[in-house]
Write a protein that holds these residues in place. Structure first.
Motif, mmCIF file in Angstrom:
data_model
loop_
_atom_site.group_PDB
_atom_site.id
_atom_site.type_symbol
_atom_site.label_atom_id
_atom_site.label_comp_id
_atom_site.label_asym_id
_atom_site.label_seq_id
_atom_site.Cartn_x
_atom_site.Cartn_y
_atom_site.Cartn_z
ATOM 1 N N ARG A 50 41.928 22.903 69.369
ATOM 2 C CA ARG A 50 41.586 21.512 69.780
ATOM 3 C C ARG A 50 41.983 21.178 71.157
ATOM 4 N N ILE A 51 41.362 20.162 71.930
ATOM 5 C CA ILE A 51 41.645 19.703 73.148
ATOM 6 C C ILE A 51 42.200 18.497 73.146
ATOM 7 N N LEU A 52 43.743 18.488 73.604
ATOM 8 C CA LEU A 52 44.188 17.002 73.543
ATOM 9 C C LEU A 52 44.051 16.341 74.957
ATOM 10 N N ASP A 53 43.172 15.459 75.146
ATOM 11 C CA ASP A 53 42.730 14.899 76.360
ATOM 12 C C ASP A 53 43.757 13.541 76.663
#
Lengths: 439, 439
Positions: A142-145
């Motif tokens: 998952r990408i934590l932006d």
């Protein structure tokens, strides 16, 4: 230093955040360890595989995403080299808030992952203050932006802080938003020779009071470190006569907005130091030209090079109260002497230098060769000395693979328990940089 | 503001960290909610019980534990009042790195728990940089001792950062170690009247370049806010003639180490601004005395008081790009007008002021009374405007009980998921300040 050698055969060089995400997802599902690697310039083996992990190099993620010259906020891919970012913001009259010896090859992502300190910390503070946002790929892909370009955001827990200094054990930093300060218009420096270490503290107070906001470095060099640097070609600023009887040296740098004001403050400081009834310094030389400015800095920066030329170095990067700097160096030397290890075929020099303003001492033990008996004389001795003073066993170099066993000397059992729980929350399969930070 | 009223009947006032530990252990075993309370000066209901929680007041934990005048590092109990700490370090020529309107009653522990911003952030950075260590009692009563007095410590995850801005939902801060900067020797300020908001950005760049390290505040006040403050007795620095045709105002403050240097820089700035071919400002008044310095600041600080005297205020504290400050205020006013709510019996004024250097706008809607139709016209309207610009719905005030529903406008689903996991890790029984930050 050549002390760490990886055993991995797979190096992946993703070009996008999305590719990083896919790699981590794939590895996480298969329980394959991943070692994020930046410029590979760390000193504690943080970016080196300990077994057969996949190496994830960020070197192809190397674009500047945006720069706002009004606010000075830079957003860059993690694989951008620090020096190239410095060059990028320079035409806009900004500088990077960090500077360190490895700037020509270290990556900004690695700087953040290791919470690099360096020469500008006294003036511009730590990365916990200057990093505004991060983009991180989590262990599960998952990408934590959190790549905000805001200076202030008080909406919930400041998650990005956990990744600053986590050495890649909680996720892979893929981009950094960072506040760059305006470039100073002028810099000057002075090298001071002190008759006694006891004068360093009152000198620091005097310098802080007189130079105030333009003070940008206050660096300590002990006599042994000074002599080594001079023997290896540095230090022409002071004459032999100047340094006679000096127990240690201090380099003071100013950076400010108007040259004539800064030079006036520095000249007044030097005059008041030299004309005092009981002078804190024997002598001092003020840089008069850019080349002299560089040669004074070269003396300080040359210590590292001199040490590596003289032999094999055991390097401890510790935070302790300033008043203990000299005693810790002297005690370590005496400790090695008492073990019969202070001679040409074992330990040749014990020396100290570092960032006084940050309470950060670089304790170096220069030996003829790396020997098990030296190592066992030094550890846990040094760590115990640091712990007794509630200091840090790693002020800026991190824990990496090298110091995991020593973490309890600086962190309580409650702290380590919480760290392990956080590690488990972010990376339940333990794929992120295994064997680093936590055992 | 009187918008929040607690329903709790039990207030505990422990005198020691150990007592805090025992209270939390007892409450945790019985699943009793605990609301830590400092000076109770927050604006989002963070320190007010939502049900029948126990209120844990830190007001009796109010001793300074240590201060080192060489390093400037102060260690204080959480319940120390900010102003009393300012007074404590003043004789050593140091100042606190934060300053805010509520300084006479807010606690340092509350400042840290809410990550307070305030007027000095531009110069001294956020508490994530200046807080060096914390002592925290965890939900289960364990004491997390990270009360270091070191500027640098790279040993594992920087856990203290999680508690900075967590608003008491992860644990109770019982003591703070904080870096206090040397006091500036001189401060000056100037109030500038601008013909157009479009000039604010180029003005900010010019001021940053010319004042460099002595710039300590750059505050924006729109015309509506200015007029309100003047109507309530502030703003004698500028004459009626001066302010004619001004669309907005900027207050610039300098703080530096030598008065004559600072005054020269500020006078040169003002001269270059006024003598430019296309001046960015209509006029400017430089403070000539301590009383004039105070009266210029009173204009900026008087906006808050004027707003509260004029009616009931809806206050939004948002981070957005500087270039949008005016448009967001104007759009909000037009939005309310389109809903038929801009008249004497509903919304009287829509105004903006704030910290330009931090990208932080205080958007205030002053109404005759709190009305449901105003609230539903404002929310989610304002949050959507902020989210569209990737801004923050709470730049410095926090989330508290008031904005938990709005968190998704500033934080992604991945972020909120991680926050919830961290909350659950630190406080599995959910006793710490329930209903705050996370729904």
């Amino acid at each position: 230093m050549g002390r760490f050698r990886g055993r991995s055969s797979t190096v992946l060089k993703p070009k996008t955040t999305q590719e990083v995400s896919e790699i981590l997802k794939w590895c996480n599902e298969r329980r394959i360890g991943v070692v994020p690697q930046g410029g590979n310039t760390g000193l504690v083996g943080g970016s080196v595989p300990v077994n057969d992990e996949v190496v994830l190099s960020l070197s192809n993620l190397n674009k500047v995403r945006s720069f706002d010259p009004v606010s000075g906020i830079l957003v860059a891919d993690a694989g951008c080299i620090l020096q190239s970012l410095t060059d990028y913001v320079a035409p806009h009259n900004h500088i990077m808030p960090i500077d360190l010896g490895a700037k020509g090859s270290c990556h900004i992502g690695g700087n953040v992952a290791t919470n690099a300190g360096g020469l500008r910390l006294l003036r511009y503070g730590s990365l916990h203050g200057s990093v505004l946002g991060l983009e991180v790929v989590l262990a599960d892909g998952r990408i934590l932006d959190q790549l905000t370009t805001l200076r202030k955001d008080n909406t919930g827990y400041d998650l990005k802080q956990l990744f600053i200094g986590a050495e890649g054990t909680l996720g892979v930093i893929t981009a950094v938003s960072i506040l760059t300060p305006p470039a100073p218009q002028a810099s000057s420096n002075v090298i001071l020779a002190l008759p006694s270490f006891d004068n360093v503290l009152p000198l620091y107070q005097t310098v802080k009071r007189q130079l105030s906001e333009i003070l940008s470095a206050f660096e300590f060099i002990d006599r042994t470190a000074y002599n080594l640097a001079v023997n290896h070609g540095q230090g022409r600023a002071l004459s032999d006569e100047d340094v006679e009887g000096a127990e240690c040296f201090v380099l003071v740098e100013t950076s400010g907005g108007r040259r004539e004001h800064d030079e006036e403050k520095l000249a007044d400081l030097l005059e008041s130091l030299l004309s005092a009834d009981k002078p804190l310094v024997n002598t001092g030389v003020l840089s008069q030209s850019p080349s002299q400015f560089s040669s004074i800095w070269a003396l300080r920066e040359g210590v590292t090079e001199a040490v590596s030329k003289e032999g094999k170095a055991y390097k401890y990067d510790i935070s302790i109260p300033l008043s203990s700097f000299k005693r810790v160096v002297d005690d370590t030397r005496e400790h090695l002497r008492s073990k019969g290890l202070l001679h040409d075929k074992a330990v040749k020099y014990v020396l100290g230098y570092g960032h006084v303003g940050d309470g950060n001492l670089h304790l170096n033990i220069v030996a003829d060769a790396y020997l098990p008996e030296i190592e066992s004389a030094l550890e846990p001795y040094v760590y115990e000395v640091v712990a007794a003073q509630r200091g840090s066993i790693s002020a800026e170099h991190g824990i990496g693979a090298m110091k995991t066993h020593a973490l309890p000397y600086s962190k309580s059992a409650v702290s380590i328990d919480l760290m392990k729980k956080i590690k488990n929350t972010f990376d339940p399969n333990g794929i992120m940089n295994p064997g680093k930070v936590l055992e």
